[in-house]
Design a protein around this motif. Structure first.
Motif, PDB file in Angstrom:
ATOM      1  N   UNK A  79       0.733  -1.092  -0.093  1.00 56.76           N
ATOM      2  CA  UNK A  79       0.016   0.042   0.004  1.00 56.76           C
ATOM      3  C   UNK A  79       0.823   1.125   0.055  1.00 56.76           C
ATOM      4  N   UNK A  80       1.934   1.377   0.720  1.00 52.71           N
ATOM      5  CA  UNK A  80       2.918   2.372   0.701  1.00 52.71           C
ATOM      6  C   UNK A  80       3.436   2.659  -0.790  1.00 52.71           C
ATOM      7  N   UNK A  81       3.878   1.408  -1.290  1.00 49.81           N
ATOM      8  CA  UNK A  81       4.477   1.844  -2.683  1.00 49.81           C
ATOM      9  C   UNK A  81       3.297   2.297  -3.456  1.00 49.81           C
ATOM     10  N   UNK A 101       2.262   7.569  -7.013  1.00 52.01           N
ATOM     11  CA  UNK A 101       1.513   8.755  -7.667  1.00 52.01           C
ATOM     12  C   UNK A 101       2.669   9.943  -7.603  1.00 52.01           C
ATOM     13  N   UNK A 102       3.401  10.183  -6.631  1.00 48.04           N
ATOM     14  CA  UNK A 102       4.402  11.138  -6.524  1.00 48.04           C
ATOM     15  C   UNK A 102       5.566  10.774  -7.508  1.00 48.04           C
ATOM     16  N   UNK A 134       6.822  13.321 -10.276  1.00 45.87           N
ATOM     17  CA  UNK A 134       8.240  14.053 -10.150  1.00 45.87           C
ATOM     18  C   UNK A 134       8.901  13.428 -11.611  1.00 45.87           C
ATOM     19  N   UNK A 135       8.994  12.357 -12.058  1.00 44.24           N
ATOM     20  CA  UNK A 135       9.240  12.178 -13.456  1.00 44.24           C
ATOM     21  C   UNK A 135       9.008  13.033 -14.819  1.00 44.24           C
ATOM     22  N   UNK A 136       7.583  12.958 -14.622  1.00 43.15           N
ATOM     23  CA  UNK A 136       6.738  13.712 -15.670  1.00 43.15           C
ATOM     24  C   UNK A 136       7.012  15.112 -15.549  1.00 43.15           C
ATOM     25  N   UNK A 137       7.088  15.911 -14.285  1.00 37.50           N
ATOM     26  CA  UNK A 137       7.194  17.236 -14.374  1.00 37.50           C
ATOM     27  C   UNK A 137       8.554  17.901 -13.506  1.00 37.50           C
TER      28      UNK A 137
END
Length: 290
Positions: free
Chosen positions: A11-13, A18-19, A23-26
């Motif tokens: 669940x933590x993963x 999402x973050x 982070x990768x995209x923006x």
């Protein structure tokens, strides 16, 4: 189906994913693209030519000085005053008064950057400002006098402090609540007064939070753009369109159509900000275990 033992970590993963994607995209991908533009021109590798060109620009060094002066004034005042105000608010034992103080401090942070600047345009104009008497006492008779060259770093620092300090005061207040009651009681038994307790116990235990505040505020400070942009329009050019490095990068990209030069400035800002952030991390012991 996940086992009960593995479910919490799985669940933590999921929550972190999402973050990571954002982070990768923006964050990461635009940075890599900016690095590509900074070291090339028309698709050809030019090494440090773009960096040399922007550094030699007559607008670059003055913009560096403007941003450096603003950050020096703002970070110093932010760190000192936020810690002092947080300790004072934490020392208030009347619950409703403490809550009211935190609420009042936090209100300015609800305004967006442009809205804050527009409000301060009203405050800094001696003809309409509610503190016009103080402005005239300081020798400022017109709005142009107030936003004159040497005053700008202080003005931008005041605007940034007003908009951002409240949130950090609330965060520091929460950190102070985490200090062990036994430690505070031991200090009182030893005869330590409020000032000695704050200096020798509370502030040292806030070191990591102060470092975190320094990193986040430094990142925001190097991106100075909205404030000088709005003041430039309001002052009809008294505040230059090239006051900050972000403004110079904007001019390179959208006035000169030179995205390679703009990327070079952005990359220089990133390197400097990352270096200063590393200083705060190691000096503040941000990742050290207690």
């Amino acid at each position: 189906m996940f086992s009960l033992r593995r479910s919490p970590s799985s669940f933590a993963y999921i929550m972190v994913s999402g973050y990571v994607l954002l982070l990768l995209a923006f964050g990461v991908l635009p940075t890599l693209y900016a690095a590509f533009l900074a070291f090339t021109r028309d698709g050809t590798f030019v090494a440090f030519d773009n960096f040399q060109r922007v550094i030699a620009d007559y607008r670059f060094l003055p913009a560096v000085g403007n941003v450096a002066a603003f950050i020096a004034i703002w970070l110093t005042s932010l760190i000192v005053l936020v810690v002092i105000l947080a300790v004072i608010v934490h020392a208030i034992r009347v619950r409703w008064l403490s809550s009211a103080a935190r609420f009042v401090f936090y209100i300015p942070g609800a305004l967006a950057g442009a809205s804050s600047v527009l409000l301060w345009l009203f405050m800094l104009d001696p003809t309409v400002s509610p503190v016009s008497g103080l402005l005239r006492l300081l020798g400022f008779d017109t709005f142009v006098d107030v936003v004159g060259g040497p005053n700008l770093p202080v003005i931008f620092a005041v605007i940034a402090f007003w908009a951002g300090a409240g949130g950090w005061i609330v965060i520091m207040y929460g950190a102070l609540n985490n200090i062990s009651a036994e430690v505070m009681e031991a200090a009182r038994i030893d005869g330590a007064g409020p000032i000695a307790t704050a200096w020798h116990i509370q502030i040292p235990l806030l070191r990591k939070w102060i470092a975190y505040m320094g990193i986040m505020s430094l990142a925001a400070g190097t991106q100075l753009f909205v404030e000088p942009r709005v003041l430039s329009q309001a002052s009809k050019g008294v505040v230059g369109l090239d006051h900050s490095l972000n403004q110079v990068a904007y001019l390179y990209a959208f006035r000169q159509n030179d995205f390679n030069g703009s990327a070079a400035i952005s990359l220089l800002l990133l390197v400097v900000a990352a270096g200063l952030a590393a200083f705060f991390v190691f000096r503040g012991g941000l990742f050290e275990r207690d």
